[in-house]
Design an enzyme around this catalytic site. Sequence first.
Site, PDB file in Angstrom:
ATOM      1  N   PHE A  73     -20.171 -38.025  49.703  1.00  0.00           N
ATOM      2  CA  PHE A  73     -20.827 -37.327  48.598  1.00  0.00           C
ATOM      3  C   PHE A  73     -21.919 -36.372  49.065  1.00  0.00           C
ATOM      4  O   PHE A  73     -22.388 -35.548  48.276  1.00  0.00           O
ATOM      5  CB  PHE A  73     -21.467 -38.332  47.633  1.00  0.00           C
ATOM      6  CG  PHE A  73     -20.489 -39.261  46.982  1.00  0.00           C
ATOM      7  CD1 PHE A  73     -19.823 -38.895  45.835  1.00  0.00           C
ATOM      8  CD2 PHE A  73     -20.234 -40.522  47.519  1.00  0.00           C
ATOM      9  CE1 PHE A  73     -18.917 -39.750  45.223  1.00  0.00           C
ATOM     10  CE2 PHE A  73     -19.333 -41.382  46.923  1.00  0.00           C
ATOM     11  CZ  PHE A  73     -18.669 -41.000  45.772  1.00  0.00           C
ATOM     12  N   ALA A  75     -24.015 -33.508  49.928  1.00  0.00           N
ATOM     13  CA  ALA A  75     -23.819 -32.054  49.807  1.00  0.00           C
ATOM     14  C   ALA A  75     -24.903 -31.458  48.928  1.00  0.00           C
ATOM     15  O   ALA A  75     -25.536 -32.162  48.129  1.00  0.00           O
ATOM     16  CB  ALA A  75     -22.451 -31.741  49.204  1.00  0.00           C
ATOM     17  N   TYR A 141     -20.926 -22.059  46.685  1.00  0.00           N
ATOM     18  CA  TYR A 141     -20.809 -23.523  46.607  1.00  0.00           C
ATOM     19  C   TYR A 141     -19.336 -23.927  46.574  1.00  0.00           C
ATOM     20  O   TYR A 141     -18.890 -24.776  47.354  1.00  0.00           O
ATOM     21  CB  TYR A 141     -21.540 -24.042  45.369  1.00  0.00           C
ATOM     22  CG  TYR A 141     -21.138 -25.441  44.979  1.00  0.00           C
ATOM     23  CD1 TYR A 141     -21.436 -26.517  45.811  1.00  0.00           C
ATOM     24  CD2 TYR A 141     -20.463 -25.691  43.785  1.00  0.00           C
ATOM     25  CE1 TYR A 141     -21.050 -27.810  45.463  1.00  0.00           C
ATOM     26  CE2 TYR A 141     -20.086 -26.970  43.433  1.00  0.00           C
ATOM     27  CZ  TYR A 141     -20.381 -28.026  44.272  1.00  0.00           C
ATOM     28  OH  TYR A 141     -19.998 -29.294  43.932  1.00  0.00           O
ATOM     29  N   GLY A 281     -21.486 -15.874  39.292  1.00  0.00           N
ATOM     30  CA  GLY A 281     -20.606 -16.932  39.767  1.00  0.00           C
ATOM     31  C   GLY A 281     -20.245 -17.985  38.749  1.00  0.00           C
ATOM     32  O   GLY A 281     -19.584 -18.965  39.097  1.00  0.00           O
TER      33      GLY A 281
END
Length: 324
Positions: A73, A75, A141, A281
């Site tokens: 996980f 990040a 991302y 984005g």
Amino acid sequence: MKVLITGGAGYIGGTVATILKSAGHDVTVLDNLCHSKRDEVPVGVNFVEADIADRVAVESVLRALQPDGVLHFAALIEAGDSMRIPEVYFRNNTASTLALLEAMHTTGVKKLVFSSTAAVYGEPEVLPIAETAKLAPTNAYGESKLLVEYMLQWFNRIHGLRYASLRYFNVAGALPGRGEAHEPETHIIPLILDVALGRREKIFIFGEDYDTPDGTCIRDYIHVEDLAAAHILALDALNKEDKIICNLGNGQGFSVKEVVEAARRVTGHKIPVEMKPRRDGDPARLVASSERAKEVLGWKPQTPKIEDILKSAWEWHQQRYPKQ
């Protein structure tokens, strides 16, 4: 079962660690605490403070633990922020995961469940989004996560790594005693609930000129406990499958304005809103097809209604931030 959870002091990783520990599994959390605190590590788990980029430290943990699998996980997760400092996201999300994969290969750990994202799809051409949809992230991302998925394919093909890549949509809600809180906070539901608690004056909505019924972005929301259940099912499924790619969502979308209205009903507060320009984005619509998760994992969301998701989050936020 013996499991290493990277990023296990965070919201989602910590929820999974809590559920696994309560079910009697041997859980070790590895976290650098860059966006969490030591007291947010779930009670009763083994804890190692380290960065996944530190290959020597990770190899040491893996050798000592010899886990049945790794749930990954750790990040950075802010899409808007990634459009300002993309290099930080590629370093933390992509390059650091490569160090983790190298450590797993060196120590013979063969199973990984990866926390991916619907952001790998970008602006979808068809809704709901299936796993076969075009992969075209609109922010750094999403690209940083997609690059990890490409690496996983090659590690599977060449080194025999068994992996599940779970592409999830907007995660929300809470367990008793554990909910969503980031510093700084950028996620819409905790921000809205902060307004209801009087911790913020208003909620900002970024863009009301999207091609949606009310002009605001539409997202698919999934309760964190449902998400945690899917990760546990995925780790078990890797005993039979060598590669799993699944969406995790409810299959229905709610606009930002609809979420605000639902929060007003749940909390009984007005929740003032201020409109802002679009952010770079942000796709207009992201709604999942989770048919593959149902088929491969035997998974089905147990809390699909946005009001119920908000209610669990509201209960936790009131406990965390009681009014003075």
